[in-house]
Scaffold this motif. Structure first.
Motif, PDB file in Angstrom:
ATOM      1  N   LEU A 154       0.829  -1.204   0.000  1.00 64.34           N
ATOM      2  CA  LEU A 154       0.000   0.000   0.000  1.00 64.34           C
ATOM      3  C   LEU A 154       0.867   1.260   0.000  1.00 64.34           C
ATOM      4  CD1 LEU A 154      -2.807   1.247   0.098  1.00 64.34           C
ATOM      5  CD2 LEU A 154      -2.718   1.061   2.591  1.00 64.34           C
ATOM      6  N   ALA A 155       1.934   1.261   0.770  1.00 62.19           N
ATOM      7  CA  ALA A 155       2.826   2.414   0.832  1.00 62.19           C
ATOM      8  C   ALA A 155       3.498   2.662  -0.520  1.00 62.19           C
ATOM      9  CB  ALA A 155       3.878   2.216   1.914  1.00 62.19           C
ATOM     10  N   VAL A 156       3.939   1.602  -1.164  1.00 62.75           N
ATOM     11  CA  VAL A 156       4.574   1.742  -2.486  1.00 62.75           C
ATOM     12  C   VAL A 156       3.545   2.214  -3.505  1.00 62.75           C
ATOM     13  CG1 VAL A 156       5.738   0.514  -4.365  1.00 62.75           C
ATOM     14  CG2 VAL A 156       6.394   0.069  -2.003  1.00 62.75           C
ATOM     15  N   SER A 157       2.333   1.690  -3.416  1.00 57.75           N
ATOM     16  CA  SER A 157       1.267   2.108  -4.316  1.00 57.75           C
ATOM     17  C   SER A 157       0.992   3.600  -4.175  1.00 57.75           C
ATOM     18  CB  SER A 157      -0.004   1.306  -4.019  1.00 57.75           C
ATOM     19  OG  SER A 157      -1.044   1.690  -4.881  1.00 57.75           O
ATOM     20  N   ASP A 158       0.907   4.069  -2.944  1.00 59.10           N
ATOM     21  CA  ASP A 158       0.693   5.497  -2.705  1.00 59.10           C
ATOM     22  C   ASP A 158       1.855   6.321  -3.238  1.00 59.10           C
ATOM     23  OD1 ASP A 158      -1.712   4.897  -1.487  1.00 59.10           O
ATOM     24  OD2 ASP A 158      -0.936   5.082   0.560  1.00 59.10           O
ATOM     25  N   ALA A 159       3.076   5.828  -3.057  1.00 59.86           N
ATOM     26  CA  ALA A 159       4.262   6.537  -3.531  1.00 59.86           C
ATOM     27  C   ALA A 159       4.270   6.628  -5.059  1.00 59.86           C
ATOM     28  CB  ALA A 159       5.526   5.856  -3.032  1.00 59.86           C
ATOM     29  N   VAL A 160       3.849   5.563  -5.727  1.00 50.91           N
ATOM     30  CA  VAL A 160       3.780   5.564  -7.194  1.00 50.91           C
ATOM     31  C   VAL A 160       2.772   6.608  -7.663  1.00 50.91           C
ATOM     32  CG1 VAL A 160       3.039   4.233  -9.209  1.00 50.91           C
ATOM     33  CG2 VAL A 160       4.560   3.196  -7.537  1.00 50.91           C
ATOM     34  N   GLU A 161       1.600   6.611  -7.053  1.00 48.63           N
ATOM     35  CA  GLU A 161       0.569   7.578  -7.442  1.00 48.63           C
ATOM     36  C   GLU A 161       1.048   9.007  -7.228  1.00 48.63           C
ATOM     37  OE1 GLU A 161      -3.222   6.741  -5.680  1.00 48.63           O
ATOM     38  OE2 GLU A 161      -3.118   4.632  -6.248  1.00 48.63           O
ATOM     39  N   GLU A 162       1.686   9.252  -6.100  1.00 52.92           N
ATOM     40  CA  GLU A 162       2.192  10.593  -5.806  1.00 52.92           C
ATOM     41  C   GLU A 162       3.279  10.984  -6.802  1.00 52.92           C
ATOM     42  OE1 GLU A 162       4.547  12.877  -2.255  1.00 52.92           O
ATOM     43  OE2 GLU A 162       3.133  11.299  -1.700  1.00 52.92           O
ATOM     44  N   ALA A 163       4.167  10.064  -7.106  1.00 55.26           N
ATOM     45  CA  ALA A 163       5.257  10.349  -8.042  1.00 55.26           C
ATOM     46  C   ALA A 163       4.725  10.640  -9.438  1.00 55.26           C
ATOM     47  CB  ALA A 163       6.225   9.171  -8.083  1.00 55.26           C
ATOM     48  N   PRO A 203       5.425  16.845 -11.129  1.00 51.59           N
ATOM     49  CA  PRO A 203       6.040  17.244 -12.408  1.00 51.59           C
ATOM     50  C   PRO A 203       7.527  16.904 -12.422  1.00 51.59           C
ATOM     51  CG  PRO A 203       5.668  19.157 -11.013  1.00 51.59           C
ATOM     52  CD  PRO A 203       5.074  17.977 -10.302  1.00 51.59           C
ATOM     53  N   GLY A 204       7.981  16.438 -13.553  1.00 50.36           N
ATOM     54  CA  GLY A 204       9.409  16.180 -13.731  1.00 50.36           C
ATOM     55  C   GLY A 204       9.950  14.958 -13.013  1.00 50.36           C
ATOM     56  N   ILE A 205       9.080  14.025 -12.679  1.00 52.01           N
ATOM     57  CA  ILE A 205       9.543  12.818 -11.977  1.00 52.01           C
ATOM     58  C   ILE A 205      10.283  11.913 -12.961  1.00 52.01           C
ATOM     59  CG2 ILE A 205       7.417  11.519 -12.334  1.00 52.01           C
ATOM     60  CD1 ILE A 205       9.585  11.430  -9.162  1.00 52.01           C
ATOM     61  N   ASP A 206      11.284  11.266 -12.473  1.00 51.73           N
ATOM     62  CA  ASP A 206      12.097  10.356 -13.271  1.00 51.73           C
ATOM     63  C   ASP A 206      11.292   9.097 -13.594  1.00 51.73           C
ATOM     64  OD1 ASP A 206      14.155   8.977 -14.476  1.00 51.73           O
ATOM     65  OD2 ASP A 206      15.192   8.534 -12.597  1.00 51.73           O
ATOM     66  N   ASP A 207      11.106   8.817 -14.872  1.00 53.47           N
ATOM     67  CA  ASP A 207      10.333   7.645 -15.286  1.00 53.47           C
ATOM     68  C   ASP A 207      10.971   6.348 -14.801  1.00 53.47           C
ATOM     69  OD1 ASP A 207       8.413   9.183 -16.552  1.00 53.47           O
ATOM     70  OD2 ASP A 207       9.385   9.055 -18.519  1.00 53.47           O
ATOM     71  N   LEU A 208      12.276   6.311 -14.723  1.00 53.59           N
ATOM     72  CA  LEU A 208      12.964   5.111 -14.251  1.00 53.59           C
ATOM     73  C   LEU A 208      12.630   4.845 -12.783  1.00 53.59           C
ATOM     74  CD1 LEU A 208      14.912   2.817 -14.837  1.00 53.59           C
ATOM     75  CD2 LEU A 208      16.787   4.353 -14.256  1.00 53.59           C
ATOM     76  N   LYS A 209      12.549   5.908 -12.001  1.00 54.86           N
ATOM     77  CA  LYS A 209      12.194   5.759 -10.584  1.00 54.86           C
ATOM     78  C   LYS A 209      10.781   5.208 -10.440  1.00 54.86           C
ATOM     79  CE  LYS A 209      11.916   8.272  -6.253  1.00 54.86           C
ATOM     80  NZ  LYS A 209      12.088   9.547  -5.560  1.00 54.86           N
ATOM     81  N   VAL A 210       9.854   5.713 -11.235  1.00 55.50           N
ATOM     82  CA  VAL A 210       8.474   5.227 -11.194  1.00 55.50           C
ATOM     83  C   VAL A 210       8.430   3.763 -11.619  1.00 55.50           C
ATOM     84  CG1 VAL A 210       6.162   5.476 -12.195  1.00 55.50           C
ATOM     85  CG2 VAL A 210       7.458   7.510 -11.543  1.00 55.50           C
ATOM     86  N   ALA A 211       9.141   3.405 -12.665  1.00 56.36           N
ATOM     87  CA  ALA A 211       9.175   2.024 -13.133  1.00 56.36           C
ATOM     88  C   ALA A 211       9.735   1.092 -12.068  1.00 56.36           C
ATOM     89  CB  ALA A 211       9.992   1.915 -14.418  1.00 56.36           C
ATOM     90  N   THR A 212      10.761   1.537 -11.372  1.00 52.27           N
ATOM     91  CA  THR A 212      11.363   0.740 -10.299  1.00 52.27           C
ATOM     92  C   THR A 212      10.366   0.528  -9.167  1.00 52.27           C
ATOM     93  OG1 THR A 212      13.547   1.577 -10.857  1.00 52.27           O
ATOM     94  CG2 THR A 212      13.285   0.615  -8.670  1.00 52.27           C
ATOM     95  N   MET A 213       9.642   1.587  -8.821  1.00 52.44           N
ATOM     96  CA  MET A 213       8.633   1.470  -7.761  1.00 52.44           C
ATOM     97  C   MET A 213       7.500   0.526  -8.179  1.00 52.44           C
ATOM     98  SD  MET A 213       8.325   5.205  -5.924  1.00 52.44           S
ATOM     99  CE  MET A 213       7.783   6.088  -7.371  1.00 52.44           C
TER     100      MET A 213
END
Length: 54
Positions: A15-24, A28-38
């Motif tokens: 749930l925490a990772v899911s929330d972090a993904v949604e927030e990321a 604006p300007g979030i790193d796509d690689l970071k989102v993919a990793t999450m």
């Protein structure tokens, strides 16, 4: 009891990772690689939860 605690910990982390993904994704300007990793971590956690409950 330890099994239940482990499973609940996995669910909370998922749930925490899911929330972090949604927030990321809203930031604006979030790193796509970071989102993919999450997202991969979220999927790994979900697979572990399913494996333990099956």
């Amino acid at each position: 009891m330890a099994f239940d605690a482990h499973l609940e910990a996995l669910k909370r982390k998922h749930l925490a990772v899911s929330d972090a993904v949604e927030e990321a994704q809203r930031a604006p300007g979030i790193d796509d690689l970071k989102v993919a990793t999450m997202k991969k971590e979220k999927l790994r956690l979900k697979e572990e939860i399913v494996r333990l409950t099956a």
